[in-house]
Design a protein around this motif. Sequence first.
Motif, PDB file in Angstrom:
ATOM      1  N   ALA A 118     -15.925  35.548  22.631  1.00 50.02           N
ATOM      2  CA  ALA A 118     -17.570  36.820  23.516  1.00 50.02           C
ATOM      3  C   ALA A 118     -17.006  38.295  23.816  1.00 50.02           C
ATOM      4  O   ALA A 118     -15.278  38.407  23.114  1.00 50.02           O
ATOM      5  N   ASN A 119     -17.987  38.513  23.581  1.00 48.95           N
ATOM      6  CA  ASN A 119     -17.920  40.545  23.837  1.00 48.95           C
ATOM      7  C   ASN A 119     -17.828  40.695  22.455  1.00 48.95           C
ATOM      8  O   ASN A 119     -18.432  41.851  22.399  1.00 48.95           O
ATOM      9  N   ASP A 174     -20.148  40.262  28.035  1.00 49.16           N
ATOM     10  CA  ASP A 174     -21.279  39.127  28.894  1.00 49.16           C
ATOM     11  C   ASP A 174     -22.672  39.241  27.613  1.00 49.16           C
ATOM     12  O   ASP A 174     -22.884  38.408  27.680  1.00 49.16           O
ATOM     13  N   HIS A 229     -22.828  32.936  32.690  1.00 51.97           N
ATOM     14  CA  HIS A 229     -23.889  33.641  31.369  1.00 51.97           C
ATOM     15  C   HIS A 229     -23.246  32.932  30.342  1.00 51.97           C
ATOM     16  O   HIS A 229     -22.589  31.468  30.620  1.00 51.97           O
ATOM     17  N   ASP A 259     -22.116  34.428  26.819  1.00 52.15           N
ATOM     18  CA  ASP A 259     -22.103  34.721  25.386  1.00 52.15           C
ATOM     19  C   ASP A 259     -20.548  33.958  24.586  1.00 52.15           C
ATOM     20  O   ASP A 259     -20.052  34.251  23.403  1.00 52.15           O
ATOM     21  N   THR A 314     -10.759  32.979  33.726  1.00 55.15           N
ATOM     22  CA  THR A 314     -11.815  33.924  33.320  1.00 55.15           C
ATOM     23  C   THR A 314     -11.936  35.093  34.645  1.00 55.15           C
ATOM     24  O   THR A 314     -12.719  35.611  35.003  1.00 55.15           O
TER      25      THR A 314
END
Length: 307
Positions: free
Chosen positions: A14-15, A21, A137, A139, A182
């Motif tokens: 992710a990211n 996000d 989220h 992602d 996280t």
Amino acid sequence: MKNEIKIFSPATVANVACGFDVFGFCLDSVGDEMVIRKTDKKGIHITKIEGFDLPYEAELNVAGVSALAMYEDAKPDCGFEIEIYKHIKPGSGIGSSAASAVGSVFGMNELLGNPYSKTQLTKFAIKGEALASKCEHADNLAPAIFGGFTLVRSVSPLEILEIPSPNNLYATIIHPQIEIKTSEARAILPNEVSLQHAITQWGNFGSLIHALHTSDYDLIRKSLQDVIVEPYRGKLIPHYNDVKKATLENGALGAGISGSGPSIFALSHGLENANAVKQAMEQVYSKTGISFEIHVSKINTEGIKVL
Ligand code: HSE
């Protein structure tokens, strides 16, 4: 219709540097396996967990929470048993909770004859993901379900865009065997960012999306910059700057923190370079005394699948 199904639920990054996000991609060399079974007994029951010590109570388990969200909506005249064969270490930064969250709902959907779309499955899975990261989220969830690169344009209402993957794009991921939660990696981030940083970030993110659409590897290289999150989270990962520097010196297109860390990803043009980047990462980390794993993976455009 089948009563039992075995699935592969992939790890994800992710990211991707500048897309905090909202952006992520799917890996093909690492993931969890799960077995989902229809039962006469109503409700969601987790009957087996191998690999890591996780709760069996559905309400406390990421896979259980997403399964319950879907179960309450579908109201089927059966129940489901879930077996989890966890290979992705929780807190690794490669979407461990997302793999669990999507696995249960994907498997149940298959057994019910696929009444839900991929976006609807993501919506249920967000509930499970929120249990782990204390925030809704998608992602990691979206690339696990859709495969390839995905952009979560909006969480409410949920809207996911599939972004093409250039054919010769590979990822190398180093996973230092330490855990970063996280929720804790989110807590250290500022609530506000400067306009100058925002301008840099959306310039890079827009150009990264364009570069993926046009297979422009040089533009991918220029775009993989994160001026907003990396300055805070980079400090949580031992030898982060050394690993990043070594990957860039060895020809990676770019590198950054995978999700909330501690994993670090690099993208490469071609498998040969991805393997050279692997060696560069190995050289840095083998001197640290911290054990680690490294995965080299083509971008997995298929996503979660039935085995
Ligand atoms: N976008 C999330 C974060 C991914 O970086 O906090 C980790 O779950």
